[in-house]
Scaffold this active site. Structure first.
Site, PDB file in Angstrom:
ATOM      1  N   GLY A  99      41.449  45.865  48.377  1.00  0.00           N
ATOM      2  CA  GLY A  99      40.554  44.717  48.444  1.00  0.00           C
ATOM      3  C   GLY A  99      39.141  45.108  48.800  1.00  0.00           C
ATOM      4  O   GLY A  99      38.842  46.248  49.149  1.00  0.00           O
TER       5      GLY A  99
ATOM      6  N   THR B  83      37.995  40.434  48.046  1.00  0.00           N
ATOM      7  CA  THR B  83      39.385  40.004  48.181  1.00  0.00           C
ATOM      8  C   THR B  83      40.178  41.008  49.001  1.00  0.00           C
ATOM      9  O   THR B  83      39.882  42.207  49.021  1.00  0.00           O
ATOM     10  CB  THR B  83      40.066  39.846  46.812  1.00  0.00           C
ATOM     11  OG1 THR B  83      40.071  41.101  46.133  1.00  0.00           O
ATOM     12  CG2 THR B  83      39.366  38.796  45.975  1.00  0.00           C
TER      13      THR B  83
ATOM     14  N   GLU C  93      45.557  38.300  45.114  1.00  0.00           N
ATOM     15  CA  GLU C  93      44.209  38.582  45.592  1.00  0.00           C
ATOM     16  C   GLU C  93      43.696  37.386  46.391  1.00  0.00           C
ATOM     17  O   GLU C  93      43.553  36.295  45.849  1.00  0.00           O
ATOM     18  CB  GLU C  93      43.276  38.863  44.420  1.00  0.00           C
ATOM     19  CG  GLU C  93      43.745  40.029  43.563  1.00  0.00           C
ATOM     20  CD  GLU C  93      42.882  40.217  42.328  1.00  0.00           C
ATOM     21  OE1 GLU C  93      42.096  41.179  42.280  1.00  0.00           O
ATOM     22  OE2 GLU C  93      42.991  39.374  41.416  1.00  0.00           O
TER      23      GLU C  93
ATOM     24  N   ILE D 229      39.010  35.325  51.350  1.00  0.00           N
ATOM     25  CA  ILE D 229      38.920  34.575  52.598  1.00  0.00           C
ATOM     26  C   ILE D 229      37.471  34.155  52.809  1.00  0.00           C
ATOM     27  O   ILE D 229      36.561  34.977  52.740  1.00  0.00           O
ATOM     28  CB  ILE D 229      39.424  35.417  53.778  1.00  0.00           C
ATOM     29  CG1 ILE D 229      40.844  35.934  53.490  1.00  0.00           C
ATOM     30  CG2 ILE D 229      39.415  34.593  55.062  1.00  0.00           C
ATOM     31  CD1 ILE D 229      41.365  36.914  54.521  1.00  0.00           C
TER      32      ILE D 229
ATOM     33  N   HIS E 294      35.192  33.814  54.917  1.00  0.00           N
ATOM     34  CA  HIS E 294      34.706  34.209  56.239  1.00  0.00           C
ATOM     35  C   HIS E 294      34.075  35.591  56.111  1.00  0.00           C
ATOM     36  O   HIS E 294      34.559  36.437  55.347  1.00  0.00           O
ATOM     37  CB  HIS E 294      35.854  34.238  57.251  1.00  0.00           C
ATOM     38  CG  HIS E 294      35.486  34.809  58.581  1.00  0.00           C
ATOM     39  ND1 HIS E 294      34.695  34.142  59.488  1.00  0.00           N
ATOM     40  CD2 HIS E 294      35.803  36.003  59.165  1.00  0.00           C
ATOM     41  CE1 HIS E 294      34.533  34.883  60.574  1.00  0.00           C
ATOM     42  NE2 HIS E 294      35.205  36.020  60.402  1.00  0.00           N
TER      43      HIS E 294
ATOM     44  N   ARG F  50      44.013  25.912  38.787  1.00  0.00           N
ATOM     45  CA  ARG F  50      44.088  26.174  37.347  1.00  0.00           C
ATOM     46  C   ARG F  50      44.947  27.403  37.088  1.00  0.00           C
ATOM     47  O   ARG F  50      45.151  28.236  37.970  1.00  0.00           O
ATOM     48  CB  ARG F  50      42.691  26.415  36.765  1.00  0.00           C
ATOM     49  CG  ARG F  50      41.986  27.646  37.337  1.00  0.00           C
ATOM     50  CD  ARG F  50      40.710  27.976  36.597  1.00  0.00           C
ATOM     51  NE  ARG F  50      40.006  29.109  37.179  1.00  0.00           N
ATOM     52  CZ  ARG F  50      40.241  30.383  36.873  1.00  0.00           C
ATOM     53  NH1 ARG F  50      41.192  30.689  35.995  1.00  0.00           N
ATOM     54  NH2 ARG F  50      39.535  31.360  37.435  1.00  0.00           N
TER      55      ARG F  50
ATOM     56  N   PHE G  62      38.130  34.758  29.697  1.00  0.00           N
ATOM     57  CA  PHE G  62      36.755  34.326  29.512  1.00  0.00           C
ATOM     58  C   PHE G  62      36.020  35.269  28.555  1.00  0.00           C
ATOM     59  O   PHE G  62      36.365  36.446  28.430  1.00  0.00           O
ATOM     60  CB  PHE G  62      36.028  34.267  30.858  1.00  0.00           C
ATOM     61  CG  PHE G  62      36.624  33.267  31.802  1.00  0.00           C
ATOM     62  CD1 PHE G  62      36.214  31.946  31.790  1.00  0.00           C
ATOM     63  CD2 PHE G  62      37.618  33.639  32.699  1.00  0.00           C
ATOM     64  CE1 PHE G  62      36.776  31.009  32.653  1.00  0.00           C
ATOM     65  CE2 PHE G  62      38.187  32.720  33.564  1.00  0.00           C
ATOM     66  CZ  PHE G  62      37.763  31.402  33.542  1.00  0.00           C
TER      67      PHE G  62
END
Length: 320
Positions: free
Chosen positions: A177, A189, A250, A253, A255, A276, A281
């Site tokens: 992450g 993440t 994933e 958060i 913060h 979703r 994309f």
């Protein structure tokens, strides 16, 4: 435009279609020919009605959000019925409705499909097929009618995007992450090892969820880093980044943590909402724009009482 007045029985069925949406009224969002009201701005918030020429997949987000989307006597003509429902759902407010209808009924429409399959490539879905089309979408079937002379399906984006049943509880070790998501997309993440979660993830729609997260940041980190924070989470194979086959979990958060790497730390999440499914994309910019929209939705929805309850979930450790 009809060249002659509609038969009274058809008019009544059309009224039933309109009346199927609860609380639809003068303040609801609608679109119609602009000549009736004159030219309006591009903001999409003006009184009156406006039109959009093009596929539902191309309607810009600023035209919404809408309270309802009607597909009356046209759903058999769309190229991809699932994609149409998805794009319409993304344009709706939480709690908004989609109406798929035909005032002459499914059998009448099937004859039209048989006569001109190029113009009408699909039949109207029966209820099991509609359930299949919406299985991984943020939609619930609220009612379904398939009468001789009226087809009427009412679908709804769940209020507050609430998932059905009890909240989803996940806990595991952070294995990666704050890498690609942080540097390329500005969305850091913390990834939970998916292997031990296989039983809970089995059959779960891949896509974007939100809820609450608590990281065991450690005693050397600020106490607030181990508190319960809002989060948005993607469970899936990241089709817009790479053609992966392994499922990842994933967690973004909401913060700012003191540390930049939490590998091997424990992370607990309680998931209450589904926004979703995973989508592909056309560019990185489109992906980033959608992720920002997802995070904005998560922030706003988690302030609602329905989701605040999960913040006090028994799974989270309190005595710190």
């Amino acid at each position: 435009m009809f060249s002659a007045p509609l038969p009274p029985d058809v008019s009544k069925r059309l009224q039933r279609i309109v009346d199927s949406v609860p609380d639809l009224g003068p303040e609801s969002r609608v679109m119609d020919a602009r000549e009736q009201y004159g030219t309006s701005s591009s903001l999409g918030n003006d009184p009156g009605m406006r039109t959009w020429v093009g596929d539902v997949e191309s309607v810009p987000a600023y035209q919404g959000p809408f309270d309802a989307a009607f597909f009356n006597a046209v759903f058999g003509n769309v190229y991809d019925q699932r994609e149409t429902l998805l794009r319409a759902a993304l344009l709706l407010r939480p709690g908004g409705h989609i109406v798929v209808s035909h005032p002459e009924g499914k059998a009448w429409h099937e004859r039209l499909h048989a006569e001109d399959p190029e113009m009408v490539p699909h039949v109207l879905p029966d209820e099991p097929e509609l359930q299949r089309l919406t299985a991984d979408l943020p939609l619930r079937i609220r009612s379904f009618q398939n009468n001789r002379n009226l087809y009427l399906a009412l679908l709804q984006v769940p209020p507050a995007y609430l998932i059905q049943g009890r909240p989803l509880e996940l806990e595991g070790e952070v294995v990666a992450g704050f890498g690609r998501g942080s540097s390329k997309m500005g969305v850091p993440t913390a990834n939970i090892a998916p292997g031990p979660l296989a039983a809970k993830l089995e059959g779960l729609p891949l896509g974007v969820y939100f809820g609450w997260a608590q990281l065991d940041a450690g005693t050397d980190e600020p106490e607030e880093d181990s508190e319960v924070h809002k989060m948005a989470m993607n469970i899936g194979r990241r089709p817009s980044i790479e053609d992966g086959t392994d499922v990842t979990v994933e967690v973004h958060i909401l913060h700012s943590f003191a540390a930049a790497d939490f590998r091997s730390k424990r992370l607990r999440v309680v998931v209450g909402g589904f926004i979703r499914p995973e989508m592909r994309f056309g560019s990185l910019d489109e992906l980033i724009a959608r992720i920002k929209a997802d995070v904005g939705i998560a922030k706003a929805q988690l302030d609602l009482p329905e989701h605040q309850l999960c913040k006090a979930h028994e799974m989270f450790v309190r005595n710190r």
